[in-house]
Design an enzyme around this catalytic site. Structure first.
Site, PDB file in Angstrom:
ATOM      1  CG  HIS A 129      -0.117  -0.085   2.499  1.00 35.92           C
ATOM      2  ND1 HIS A 129       0.472   1.014   3.075  1.00 35.92           N
ATOM      3  CD2 HIS A 129       0.231  -1.139   3.275  1.00 35.92           C
ATOM      4  CE1 HIS A 129       1.125   0.658   4.152  1.00 35.92           C
ATOM      5  NE2 HIS A 129       1.003  -0.652   4.302  1.00 35.92           N
ATOM      6  CD  GLU A 159       2.640  -5.786   7.665  1.00 33.28           C
ATOM      7  OE1 GLU A 159       2.728  -6.957   7.245  1.00 33.28           O
ATOM      8  OE2 GLU A 159       3.438  -4.899   7.330  1.00 33.28           O
ATOM      9  CG  HIS A 212      -0.439  -5.047   4.669  1.00 31.74           C
ATOM     10  ND1 HIS A 212      -0.908  -3.865   5.191  1.00 31.74           N
ATOM     11  CD2 HIS A 212      -1.536  -5.731   4.245  1.00 31.74           C
ATOM     12  CE1 HIS A 212      -2.219  -3.841   5.099  1.00 31.74           C
ATOM     13  NE2 HIS A 212      -2.632  -4.969   4.523  1.00 31.74           N
ATOM     14  NE  ARG A 219      -1.219  -0.734   6.908  1.00 27.79           N
ATOM     15  CZ  ARG A 219      -1.714  -1.465   7.910  1.00 27.79           C
ATOM     16  NH1 ARG A 219      -2.934  -1.264   8.340  1.00 27.79           N
ATOM     17  NH2 ARG A 219      -0.968  -2.403   8.491  1.00 27.79           N
TER      18      ARG A 219
END
Ligand code: DG2
Length: 248
Positions: free
Chosen positions: A9, A87, A182, A60
């Site tokens: 992101h 993540e 991520h 995100r």
């Protein structure tokens, strides 16, 4: 030959504030929005097309994907949100400043928490308000599947079933795939794809909002990979990520 594109992101508010983020659901900064749009433009200009996109359940990565798809004029692309692409969970470090944590515990310790393969950061207590137990997006999971901390090895263990069961079969079926995820969930996938050792994975840092193209052979083994964009700026961004865990 197959191709798949990975993308971390764009810059998030906690990337900007240099805070450990993990499963905390923070949004993009203005710079992050720009990075996501640039990623889409680079993909469009390089002639990439896609059949399917995967992302996490964190905004995100989701917003980065939306912005890139919009820039490619591909808002129609089917998107699968998979929590397994989230993540790496940063445990009790979530919310703390990376530089201040290094000043307190030392650069070496923070490097171990950020990059070692099998040493997790300190875990959240079960009653910590930062746990994800009551978050509706994880309602379908067993409590044991919701982490209180994770090392990269744990992240590999949850990401790989998504790769093996979902993503790899789709690639083999000829689908052209874009994945927005991520820093550490992508390190997990790349470790497996490139067969990177537990020691060497420490040195892999992924910059925000930069398309990473993997060309794969018929067995889905990497032939080569490359980032799209200004190579010098990308090298500087990777070094900046590495330095985020150092005391000022
Ligand atoms: C960052 C990665 O995750 O941090 O959780 O703080 O990619 O979602 O911004 P992302 C976080 P580092 O492991 O690079 O410190």
């Amino acid at each position: 030959m197959y191709k798949i594109v990975f993308m971390r992101h764009g810059e998030s508010t906690w990337n900007l504030e240099n805070r450990f983020t993990g499963w905390t659901d923070v949004d993009l900064t203005e710079k992050g929005v720009k990075e996501a749009k640039t990623a889409g433009r680079l993909l469009r200009e390089a002639g990439f097309t896609f059949d399917l996109a995967y992302t996490s359940v964190l905004k995100r990565a989701i917003r980065t994907l939306w912005l890139a798809m919009d820039e490619m004029d591909m808002m129609w692309l089917p998107v699968k949100n998979d929590w397994r692409l989230n993540e790496r969970h940063y445990g009790a470090l979530q919310g703390l400043d990376k530089g201040e944590t290094a000043a307190k515990f030392g650069d070496e310790q923070v490097l171990v928490w950020r990059r070692s393969y099998d040493t997790p950061p300190p875990a959240l207590e079960e009653n910590d308000p930062r746990t994800s137990f009551s978050d509706p997006r994880y309602a379908g999971l067993d409590k044991a599947q919701i982490p209180l901390t994770e090392c990269l090895k744990d992240t590999v263990a949850r990401v790989m079933p998504a790769w093996d069961e979902e993503i790899a079969p789709a690639i083999r079926a000829g689908k052209k795939i874009l994945i927005s995820a991520h820093g550490n969930s992508l390190r997990a996938v790349i470790k497996m794809l490139d067969n990177i050792s537990d020691t060497d994975i420490v040195g892999l840092n992924i910059p925000n909002g930069t398309p990473l193209v993997y060309e794969l052979d018929e067995n889905l083994k990497p032939i080569r990979h490359y980032y799209l964009g200004d190579q010098e700026a990308i090298a500087a961004a990777m070094a900046a990520v590495a330095n985020q865990g150092k005391a000022k």
